[in-house]
Design a protein around this motif. Structure first.
Motif, PDB file in Angstrom:
ATOM      1  N   PHE A  42       4.204  42.491 -14.033  1.00 45.78           N
ATOM      2  CA  PHE A  42       4.801  41.538 -13.838  1.00 45.78           C
ATOM      3  C   PHE A  42       5.985  41.345 -14.087  1.00 45.78           C
ATOM      4  CE2 PHE A  42       0.443  41.504 -12.421  1.00 45.78           C
ATOM      5  CZ  PHE A  42       0.447  41.164 -10.631  1.00 45.78           C
TER       6      PHE A  42
ATOM      7  N   LEU B  11      -3.866  36.484 -13.347  1.00 49.89           N
ATOM      8  CA  LEU B  11      -2.935  37.135 -12.281  1.00 49.89           C
ATOM      9  C   LEU B  11      -2.819  37.964 -11.586  1.00 49.89           C
ATOM     10  CD1 LEU B  11      -2.713  39.802 -15.426  1.00 49.89           C
ATOM     11  CD2 LEU B  11      -0.973  38.592 -15.115  1.00 49.89           C
TER      12      LEU B  11
ATOM     13  N   HIS C 231       3.606  38.827 -20.035  1.00 44.38           N
ATOM     14  CA  HIS C 231       2.678  37.951 -19.396  1.00 44.38           C
ATOM     15  C   HIS C 231       1.987  37.072 -19.665  1.00 44.38           C
ATOM     16  CE1 HIS C 231       2.651  40.199 -15.333  1.00 44.38           C
ATOM     17  NE2 HIS C 231       2.319  41.223 -16.187  1.00 44.38           N
TER      18      HIS C 231
ATOM     19  N   PRO D  49      -2.946  34.863 -19.400  1.00 45.11           N
ATOM     20  CA  PRO D  49      -1.277  35.584 -19.287  1.00 45.11           C
ATOM     21  C   PRO D  49      -1.145  34.361 -17.863  1.00 45.11           C
ATOM     22  CG  PRO D  49      -3.129  36.780 -18.454  1.00 45.11           C
ATOM     23  CD  PRO D  49      -3.929  35.902 -19.167  1.00 45.11           C
TER      24      PRO D  49
ATOM     25  N   GLN E 171       2.668  33.902 -17.319  1.00 48.68           N
ATOM     26  CA  GLN E 171       4.301  34.593 -17.227  1.00 48.68           C
ATOM     27  C   GLN E 171       3.897  35.708 -15.861  1.00 48.68           C
ATOM     28  OE1 GLN E 171       6.588  33.378 -18.835  1.00 48.68           O
ATOM     29  NE2 GLN E 171       5.551  32.010 -19.971  1.00 48.68           N
ATOM     30  N   TYR E 172       5.280  34.817 -14.475  1.00 45.99           N
ATOM     31  CA  TYR E 172       5.387  36.649 -13.864  1.00 45.99           C
ATOM     32  C   TYR E 172       4.220  36.829 -12.689  1.00 45.99           C
ATOM     33  CZ  TYR E 172       9.208  37.364 -17.165  1.00 45.99           C
ATOM     34  OH  TYR E 172       9.961  37.375 -17.409  1.00 45.99           O
ATOM     35  N   ILE E 173       3.560  35.655 -12.437  1.00 42.16           N
ATOM     36  CA  ILE E 173       1.956  35.470 -11.825  1.00 42.16           C
ATOM     37  C   ILE E 173       2.327  35.546 -10.255  1.00 42.16           C
ATOM     38  CG2 ILE E 173       0.317  33.978 -11.481  1.00 42.16           C
ATOM     39  CD1 ILE E 173       0.131  34.835 -14.019  1.00 42.16           C
TER      40      ILE E 173
ATOM     41  N   THR F 158       6.241  43.528  -8.112  1.00 41.62           N
ATOM     42  CA  THR F 158       4.472  44.000  -8.706  1.00 41.62           C
ATOM     43  C   THR F 158       4.513  45.371  -8.270  1.00 41.62           C
ATOM     44  OG1 THR F 158       3.705  41.863  -8.304  1.00 41.62           O
ATOM     45  CG2 THR F 158       2.119  44.115  -8.367  1.00 41.62           C
TER      46      THR F 158
END
Length: 911
Positions: free
Chosen positions: A8, A34, A53, A73, A75-77, A141
């Protein structure tokens, strides 16, 4: 296995954080954060989560690759759980994107750090994504796989790290150590890779004989030649010390070396062959000594256990061979070789000049086997021979060998032995353990004796004319007359052209040739004399000569046949069956042989031993055939299995293995016998030999003794050490000797020079094993002009600036001189039993009261005993070889003197 990654991100990255597989709860927590389903299965399938992440606060510090314990994690979920499949992935040209964070790897349970690079392509737009804040063409993704191999990058721990931050001196030192260790590790890996290639090549070479291509190439060759060629390919390019020879390679090389040592040395210049020391060491591991070797009999018993009962029937033959009187010290066996040795029947200090060998030959199968050998001074007396013969028979019967008969030549001691055991012309056997053992004499030897007696004496022979026996005198002159008549014919018409002067006027050596005797007693010669009588070329009184030649030929054929049927019309030159013609012929000859009358010059009748030998042999063989055919194991009996040809072939092979030497030494005899046994008597018959080829194979070559049984066989020897020692005080006065040696050492007597040189060598070897300063001070001394005993060593130096030789101390030189003189006095006392010579010498020296103060000069108490033992052992190794060399020189000069006296006596000069 390819690695996969769940990513991600809003920018392309290539390094990933590995997840600890065993932390299941962390996996689930990270998967929920995630929004990834079945994260555990993906991890097991080697999928990884990108490091992007994790925020910077998730790491231990700004340069560490280690996550905090509670890192999650964040980040960028993605906004919804979407399972993306491989069909949703778009692949294009890989791009390498570095990351700022190295990632710890625990793939397959590894605890080390690992850094991976992934190549990601341009992204395929995913319309179903619910991440509204992210551009789908740049941020998506993706499930990515390393379908195309990434360019190789350095996996160094420090290359991707920012090293400009401040750290403590200790940390800097540790980091430099880690860098150094990493370089060393890379060098080791490179070396291992190189060595792996070499090992694979060596493995391929070692398994060269298993290669189908090589097997097809060597298909038409014998196994010996094929193994030799494989060994040449395998080891030709290898250094000499790197070669490892198989047993087959060593045995083949041993045959070549024994045949001609000089030729073997020449071949080693061009071919890859084992060294001489390797072959000598091989023979030293074969346990074969004079007397009964029980380990060999035990192995023969196991071999016969897997064969039919018929194969256990055998003949026992024995004969003597002349050897050279020569003494040698065997350091490996700690014994003198060359003295009279009759096994456990006793030995003496007499030098051996005869070797007595016992051998068996199969009656039901074509096999043979040497059993035992003995050394004697002169022929073995009948009393001792009887004891040895019974001992061998006992051992044979105890180990599954069914001896039918004993065969020997007609020596005086052999004839007396058979008589003392109960064998006569009417009953040619003796009873051993309830079984009849028949006695025979070698038929080839008998035909030779008949020729020699005919050469000396006229023989009255009865000839059947009509129904009446008329006596005629056979003479050797009749043969000469027939030969002269034949020589007057043209060459192309001669009948006796194969007969030469060697047949009619044999020399001393030619009288021993069986071939010459058998060609005299031939059916063709008898037919030629009959033809001369029929044409009135000679008178009728030659009928006795023709009859004697005819009977001798037929008698020899009946005891030497081997064919299944009558060969070339010879009715008795075949195997014996109930229907064969042998029985009637032997019955006729048993009546005829006693009627032969050998005449002396004064026309008196004499009966040579060979006449009795013929009667005993024919009678014995008749009873043997009857017994074997009645046993049910045999349907026929092969007469050629009842002679000494295998033993004569063995003697010929031994002489050939000693460099074509007719009289080898005792040590050479043992070495050659070992070679012939382990190599399977490869030279079964020699051209020009005194016997026929027996075409029999060894029952066993005992090669198993080279494969792990040597230690077991050496154990009994330690228990059988000879305990006989010498009382030194009764032989030599040690205190007086010590005073004389001390005076010689101080005065620098010439006789002490060699003793000092040997003492220096002994000191050098002792100091190589010990670094003790006290021992060094008592064993050696500094070079000095005052030391007269070391003046020879000083003059032997090549340079006065640097001393390369060892200068022994005065006490050591004196000690070595005393021990040498003591050995000179006691060694002759030990010669009656030449076993464990050095062990008995050391025991005699250390147990004597006269020598108890011999080693007090050694001031190092912890090492005194070991140094004393080493000195005695070292002096023994040197002196015993000197003793054997001096003994041989003395015997050689005595032999030369005897030869000179004989020549002078023959010429009529006074001796």
């Amino acid at each position: 296995m390819r690695r996969h990654c769940i990513v991600f991100l809003d920018r392309l990255l290539g390094e990933f954080t590995n997840i600890e597989v065993y932390l299941i709860f962390k996996l689930r927590e990270w998967g929920e954060a995630l929004k990834i389903e079945n994260v555990e299965k993906k991890v097991k399938a080697h999928w990884r989560i990108c490091s992007e992440h994790f925020s910077a606060n998730s790491y231990a510090n700004n340069w560490s690759a280690t996550l905090n314990r509670n890192a999650v994690p964040s980040q960028y979920i993605q906004t919804s759980k979407t399972e993306v499949t491989n069909e949703d992935i778009h692949f294009s040209t890989p791009i390498k994107v570095p990351s700022t964070h190295p990632v710890p790897s625990t793939s397959k349970g590894s605890a080390s750090l690992m850094y991976d690079t992934s190549m990601l392509s341009s992204l395929h737009e995913t319309p179903t994504s619910s991440c509204a804040s992210i551009n789908f063409r740049q941020n998506a993704t993706i499930f990515s796989t390393n379908e195309s191999k990434a360019p190789s990058i350095s996996r160094s721990l420090f290359k991707k790290c920012d090293l400009n931050f401040s750290c403590t001196p200790r940390e800097k030192k540790l980091r430099s150590i880690l860098k150094q260790r990493e370089k060393q590790l890379q060098a080791v890996k490179k070396l291992c890779k190189q060595r792996g290639k070499e090992l694979r090549q060596v493995h391929q070479i070692k398994n060269l004989d298993k290669n189908p291509l090589v097997n097809n190439l060597f298909e038409g060759l014998s196994p010996v030649v094929a193994n030799f060629l494989v060994a040449q390919v395998r080891w030709s390019k290898q250094p000499t010390r790197a070669r490892r020879w198989s047993l087959e390679d060593k045995l083949f090389a041993l045959l070549l070396f024994k045949r001609s040592p000089s030729c073997y040395a020449l071949m080693r210049r061009f071919l890859a062959l084992p060294s001489r020391s390797t072959l000598t060491a091989l023979l030293s591991h074969f346990p074969l000594k004079p007397g009964i070797n029980l380990n060999l009999f035990q192995h023969l018993q196991s071999v016969l256990a897997g064969r039919p009962p018929k194969d256990s029937f055998c003949t026992l033959m024995f004969d003597e061979m002349s050897i050279l009187e020569h003494l040698e010290y065997d350091r490996t066996g700690d014994c003198f070789v060359g003295l009279e040795n009759l096994g456990h029947h006793g030995s003496s200090a007499k030098i051996a000049n005869h070797a007595l060998v016992f051998m068996v030959q199969g009656v039901g199968g074509k096999w043979k086997q040497p059993l035992a050998f003995y050394f004697s001074h002169g022929p073995v007396s009948s009393d001792k021979l009887q004891l040895i013969l019974l001992d061998v028979l006992d051992t044979c019967s105890n180990h599954g060998l069914n001896v039918v008969t004993c065969i020997s030549y007609m020596g005086t001691n052999n004839v007396k032995t058979f008589k003392s055991m109960g064998a006569t012309e009417s009953q040619p056997f003796f009873v051993h353990k309830g079984k009849r053992i028949f006695c025979m004499f070698d038929p080839p030897h008998l035909i030779k004796c008949l020729r020699n007696n005919f050469l000396k004496h006229p023989i009255q022979v009865p000839v059947l004319i009509g129904e009446e026996n008329v006596s005629f005198t056979a003479r050797w002159d009749h043969l000469l007359e027939a030969k002269a008549i034949d020589d007057r014919s043209p060459v192309d018409y001669r009948t006796l052209k194969k007969l030469t002067d060697a047949h009619f006027h044999p020399s001393v050596q030619q009288t021993m040739k069986v071939k010459l005797a058998a060609q005299i007693f031939s059916h063709s010669f008898a037919a030629y004399i009959h033809s001369l009588i029929s044409t009135n070329s000679v008178s009728n009184d030659r009928l006795g000569t023709a009859q004697l030649l005819k009977d001798g030929n037929k008698l020899f054929d009946s005891l030497n046949g081997f064919a299944q049927g009558a060969e070339n019309g010879k009715e008795v030159h075949c195997v014996v069956t109930w229907e064969s013609k042998h029985w009637s012929f032997w019955e006729e000859m048993l009546e005829m042989i006693p009627k032969w009358q050998f005449l002396r010059d004064n026309n008196t009748v004499c009966s040579p031993p060979s006449q009795t030998g013929w009667q005993l042999t024919v009678k014995s063989f008749t009873m043997i055939c009857t017994e074997l055919l009645q046993s049910g194991e045999f349907t026929s009996v092969r007469p050629r299995s009842f002679n000494q040809d295998p033993l004569e072939n063995l003697f010929g092979a031994i002489r050939s293995s000693c460099g074509a030497n007719d009289t080898p030494t005792a040590a050479q005899f043992i070495s050659a016998l070992k070679t012939q046994v382990v190599c399977g008597l490869s030279k079964g018959h020699l051209k020009g030999g005194n016997c026929e080829a027996d075409n029999a194979k060894l029952l066993s070559d005992f090669r198993h003794l080279f494969e792990g049984l040597n230690q077991q066989l050496d154990q009994p020897r330690m228990a059988e050490r000879c305990s006989v020692i010498v009382n030194i005080s009764s032989v030599i006065d040690v205190p007086t000797l010590a005073d004389e040696i001390e005076l010689a050492v101080l005065s620098g007597s010439p006789g002490i020079f060699s003793t000092a040189y040997v003492s220096g060598y002994i000191a050098k070897k002792l100091l190589e094993k010990s670094s003790c300063d006290i021992c060094k001070s008592v064993l050696i001394t500094e070079p000095s002009a005052q030391d007269n005993f070391n003046i020879y060593i000083s003059n032997k130096e090549f340079s006065t600036d640097k001393h390369r030789l060892i200068y022994p101390s005065e006490k050591l030189v004196k000690n070595v001189g005393i021990i040498t003189n003591v050995m000179e006095a006691i060694v002759p006392q030990l010669m009656n039993d030449a076993r464990d010579v050095q062990h008995r010498i050391a025991t005699s020296i250390f147990s004597s009261s006269n020598t108890e103060n011999l080693f007090e000069w050694i001031s190092c108490d912890p090492h005194r005993i070991s140094i004393a033992q080493c000195i005695v052992a070292a002096v023994g190794r040197v002196y015993l070889r000197w003793y054997a060399t001096g003994f041989n020189r003395k015997r050689k000069s005595q032999r030369k003197a005897r030869t000179v006296r004989k020549k002078l006596k023959k010429l009529g000069h006074p001796s």
